[in-house]
Design a protein around this motif. Structure first.
Motif, PDB file in Angstrom:
ATOM      1  N   THR A  46     -19.569   2.828   1.023  1.00 53.75           N
ATOM      2  CA  THR A  46     -19.180   1.619   1.745  1.00 53.75           C
ATOM      3  C   THR A  46     -17.656   1.538   1.750  1.00 53.75           C
ATOM      4  N   MET A  47     -17.086   1.354   2.934  1.00 54.51           N
ATOM      5  CA  MET A  47     -15.623   1.284   3.069  1.00 54.51           C
ATOM      6  C   MET A  47     -15.180  -0.169   3.124  1.00 54.51           C
ATOM      7  N   GLY A  48     -14.221  -0.527   2.267  1.00 56.86           N
ATOM      8  CA  GLY A  48     -13.664  -1.865   2.269  1.00 56.86           C
ATOM      9  C   GLY A  48     -12.238  -1.910   2.780  1.00 56.86           C
ATOM     10  N   VAL A  49     -11.632  -0.730   2.970  1.00 58.68           N
ATOM     11  CA  VAL A  49     -10.265  -0.635   3.502  1.00 58.68           C
ATOM     12  C   VAL A  49     -10.206   0.497   4.512  1.00 58.68           C
ATOM     13  N   GLN A  50      -9.218   0.427   5.385  1.00 59.35           N
ATOM     14  CA  GLN A  50      -8.954   1.509   6.331  1.00 59.35           C
ATOM     15  C   GLN A  50      -7.526   1.968   6.101  1.00 59.35           C
ATOM     16  N   THR A  51      -7.348   3.262   5.917  1.00 62.27           N
ATOM     17  CA  THR A  51      -6.014   3.806   5.694  1.00 62.27           C
ATOM     18  C   THR A  51      -5.363   4.107   7.038  1.00 62.27           C
ATOM     19  N   MET A  52      -4.177   3.570   7.244  1.00 60.40           N
ATOM     20  CA  MET A  52      -3.405   3.813   8.460  1.00 60.40           C
ATOM     21  C   MET A  52      -2.169   4.635   8.083  1.00 60.40           C
ATOM     22  N   VAL A  53      -1.687   5.428   9.014  1.00 61.14           N
ATOM     23  CA  VAL A  53      -0.472   6.204   8.819  1.00 61.14           C
ATOM     24  C   VAL A  53       0.594   5.632   9.747  1.00 61.14           C
TER      25      VAL A  53
END
Length: 51
Positions: free
Chosen positions: A27-34
């Motif tokens: 389950t993903m609770g964050v999204q990594t952005m660059v």
């Protein structure tokens, strides 16, 4: 004379999601952005974003 790239910087930012995303394995609770910042010899600066 043409401008040349002086620096490239990549910054990782973890952004919380509105709600958890359930996948088959986790389950993903964050999204990594660059965030990418490029500066050239003429003093110009540009920003870009990717997931």
């Amino acid at each position: 004379m043409a401008a040349t790239i002086q620096s490239i910087e990549a910054i990782l930012v973890d952004i919380p999601t509105i709600r958890p995303h359930k996948l088959s394995m986790t389950t993903m609770g964050v999204q990594t952005m660059v965030i990418v910042r490029i500066k050239d010899s003429d003093g110009l600066e540009g920003l870009g974003e990717a997931t």
